[in-house]
Design a protein around this motif. Structure first.
Motif, PDB file in Angstrom:
ATOM      1  N   ASP A 204       0.851  -1.197   0.000  1.00 59.96           N
ATOM      2  CA  ASP A 204       0.000   0.000   0.000  1.00 59.96           C
ATOM      3  C   ASP A 204       0.888   1.250   0.000  1.00 59.96           C
ATOM      4  O   ASP A 204       0.599   2.225  -0.698  1.00 59.96           O
ATOM      5  CB  ASP A 204      -0.924  -0.034   1.229  1.00 59.96           C
ATOM      6  CG  ASP A 204      -2.159   0.834   1.077  1.00 59.96           C
ATOM      7  OD1 ASP A 204      -2.448   1.293  -0.051  1.00 59.96           O
ATOM      8  OD2 ASP A 204      -2.850   1.053   2.088  1.00 59.96           O
ATOM      9  N   HIS A 208       0.798   4.036  -2.869  1.00 58.01           N
ATOM     10  CA  HIS A 208       0.541   5.456  -2.556  1.00 58.01           C
ATOM     11  C   HIS A 208       1.618   6.335  -3.175  1.00 58.01           C
ATOM     12  O   HIS A 208       1.330   7.373  -3.763  1.00 58.01           O
ATOM     13  CB  HIS A 208       0.583   5.709  -1.045  1.00 58.01           C
ATOM     14  CG  HIS A 208      -0.591   5.176  -0.301  1.00 58.01           C
ATOM     15  ND1 HIS A 208      -0.514   4.820   1.020  1.00 58.01           N
ATOM     16  CD2 HIS A 208      -1.851   4.939  -0.687  1.00 58.01           C
ATOM     17  CE1 HIS A 208      -1.699   4.388   1.414  1.00 58.01           C
ATOM     18  NE2 HIS A 208      -2.524   4.446   0.397  1.00 58.01           N
ATOM     19  N   HIS A 271      -5.898   3.219  -6.642  1.00 56.93           N
ATOM     20  CA  HIS A 271      -6.835   3.254  -5.515  1.00 56.93           C
ATOM     21  C   HIS A 271      -8.313   3.313  -5.936  1.00 56.93           C
ATOM     22  O   HIS A 271      -9.143   2.648  -5.310  1.00 56.93           O
ATOM     23  CB  HIS A 271      -6.466   4.383  -4.548  1.00 56.93           C
ATOM     24  CG  HIS A 271      -5.459   3.945  -3.525  1.00 56.93           C
ATOM     25  ND1 HIS A 271      -4.143   3.757  -3.823  1.00 56.93           N
ATOM     26  CD2 HIS A 271      -5.603   3.616  -2.215  1.00 56.93           C
ATOM     27  CE1 HIS A 271      -3.506   3.333  -2.734  1.00 56.93           C
ATOM     28  NE2 HIS A 271      -4.372   3.243  -1.747  1.00 56.93           N
ATOM     29  N   HIS A 285      -8.746  -3.752   1.287  1.00 57.15           N
ATOM     30  CA  HIS A 285      -8.040  -2.682   0.581  1.00 57.15           C
ATOM     31  C   HIS A 285      -6.681  -3.099   0.032  1.00 57.15           C
ATOM     32  O   HIS A 285      -6.381  -2.879  -1.143  1.00 57.15           O
ATOM     33  CB  HIS A 285      -7.890  -1.489   1.526  1.00 57.15           C
ATOM     34  CG  HIS A 285      -7.098  -0.368   0.951  1.00 57.15           C
ATOM     35  ND1 HIS A 285      -7.520   0.341  -0.149  1.00 57.15           N
ATOM     36  CD2 HIS A 285      -5.889   0.156   1.286  1.00 57.15           C
ATOM     37  CE1 HIS A 285      -6.616   1.260  -0.449  1.00 57.15           C
ATOM     38  NE2 HIS A 285      -5.615   1.162   0.402  1.00 57.15           N
ATOM     39  N   ASN A 289      -5.668  -3.560  -3.825  1.00 56.27           N
ATOM     40  CA  ASN A 289      -4.611  -2.743  -4.448  1.00 56.27           C
ATOM     41  C   ASN A 289      -3.657  -3.606  -5.256  1.00 56.27           C
ATOM     42  O   ASN A 289      -3.269  -3.254  -6.369  1.00 56.27           O
ATOM     43  CB  ASN A 289      -3.743  -2.090  -3.358  1.00 56.27           C
ATOM     44  CG  ASN A 289      -4.314  -0.807  -2.850  1.00 56.27           C
ATOM     45  OD1 ASN A 289      -5.237  -0.256  -3.426  1.00 56.27           O
ATOM     46  ND2 ASN A 289      -3.745  -0.319  -1.764  1.00 56.27           N
TER      47      ASN A 289
END
Ligand code: FE2
Length: 369
Positions: A204, A208, A271, A285, A289
């Protein structure tokens, strides 16, 4: 820290976490931090703790007193606005007085639930009233965050992501008030994380940062956070012992920096697609991803190749055919719950993103997952 965006007529005044303690065994400092908040005999603390720690808090010398409220958060499903409302009502039922501190200890779900409840306890209303940007009007209760898995950046970000099932929406309370006041970053807490979860969650941060660095809403400080977080994440997942102590320390720092980066920026294409998978299929999540990242060659070719290399290096096999056999109605919902994410998609693809991100294109991509 004050910045002026060159071509955008907005003024951004960024904030990061005020205080953090880092190191092995740092969680034992929680008692001292809470003692400073407990000023009267009936002051109480609300603890939101990942259900994984049920029966395991004794070994951490967790400072729960009889008047406190200890809530174990189940993490099988993504948190919802209804859950946040329910948890808030339970705190109000526990005492007419507000808690002197809210503690969140766990992964992204638990950390986000604690943030949402701390906002709701001072602002009133329902969780869905605050899903969006800067809708929280009053400072939240003082809160301490203790991550136990690294990667979501929830410990450092200014949002708490909740699913709104009625509105088919996954969106956070994006606000300065959502930030934790204090963090405890203890790499010993991530030792027992299952290997797959450790990888998915760590990614993650990777995602990001690559999304934020490829976007058009850039911020020099955010970029610096992202570059360093990416360097650390790559060291961890290019190595052959991703869960060695030194790597768990690096990943904990990377997660924190990644959360700071995203506070100054927006995510990109991954996302929104991931949110679609969570909303329609209930996929967590971080796994969602990774499923999307594995198919991002059209948008992030170099990073997608690197992602596949890291998957291989760590011996991780992603689930396949996740979207096989979905009905037209489900595909339409997947499309709608993806393209609704205007800010990240504009950041990645420009204001006319729907011209290229058509139902057909989105459908094709999901069918590869
Ligand atoms: Fe994320």
């Amino acid at each position: 820290m004050i910045t002026f965006a060159a071509k955008v007529e907005t003024f951004t005044n960024s904030k990061n976490i005020a205080r953090y303690a880092f190191g092995r065994g740092a969680v034992r400092g929680l008692e001292t931090l809470l003692a400073a908040r407990r000023t009267t005999a009936d002051d109480f603390v609300v603890f939101f703790v990942d259900a994984f720690f049920r029966g395991r808090l004794g070994s951490l010398a967790f400072p729960v007193r009889p008047q406190d409220l200890l809530v174990f958060v189940e993490t099988a499903l993504e948190p919802t606005t209804d859950l946040a409302d329910h948890m808030t009502a339970n705190v109000r039922k526990h005492s007419a007085k507000a808690p002197c501190c809210v503690v969140g200890m766990g992964g992204g779900i638990t950390l986000d639930v604690a943030k949402a409840v701390a906002n709701l306890l001072t602002n009133g209303g329902k969780a869905e009233d605050f899903q969006g940007w800067d809708l929280v009007k009053k400072p939240a209760l003082y809160k301490i965050g203790i991550p136990t898995v690294s990667g979501t950046g929830a410990e450092a970000s200014r949002t708490c992501v909740l699913m709104n099932e009625k509105k088919n929406l996954k969106l956070g309370m994006n606000s300065e008030f959502t930030l934790y006041d204090q963090l405890i970053l203890d790499p010993d807490l991530t030792e027992s994380v299952p290997k797959e979860q450790y990888f998915y969650t760590g990614m993650d941060t990777y995602i990001h940062c690559i999304e934020s660095l490829a976007g058009s809403y850039r911020h020099p400080v955010g970029d610096a956070f992202s570059h360093e977080a990416l360097r650390l994440v790559s060291e961890v997942f290019d190595s052959n012992e991703m869960m060695a102590l030194a790597n768990r320390e690096k990943l904990m720092v990377a997660s924190y920096l990644g959360g700071c980066a995203i506070a100054n920026s927006y995510v990109g294409v991954v996302h929104p697609f991931s949110a679609g998978l969570s909303v329609v299929l209930g996929i967590h999540h971080c796994l969602a991803n990774c499923l999307v990242m594995n198919q991002m060659q059209d948008y992030y070719p170099r990073e997608t190749a690197h992602f596949k290399k890291m998957l291989k290096a760590q011996g991780i096999t992603l689930p396949s055919d996740v979207c096989r056999g979905l009905s037209d109605g489900q595909m339409e919902r997947l499309y709608q719950s993806t393209v609704i994410h205007e800010r990240p998609l504009t950041n990645a693809l420009g204001v006319h993103y729907k011209d290229t991100l058509t139902l057909r294109k989105v459908r094709e991509l999901f069918q590869r997952i």
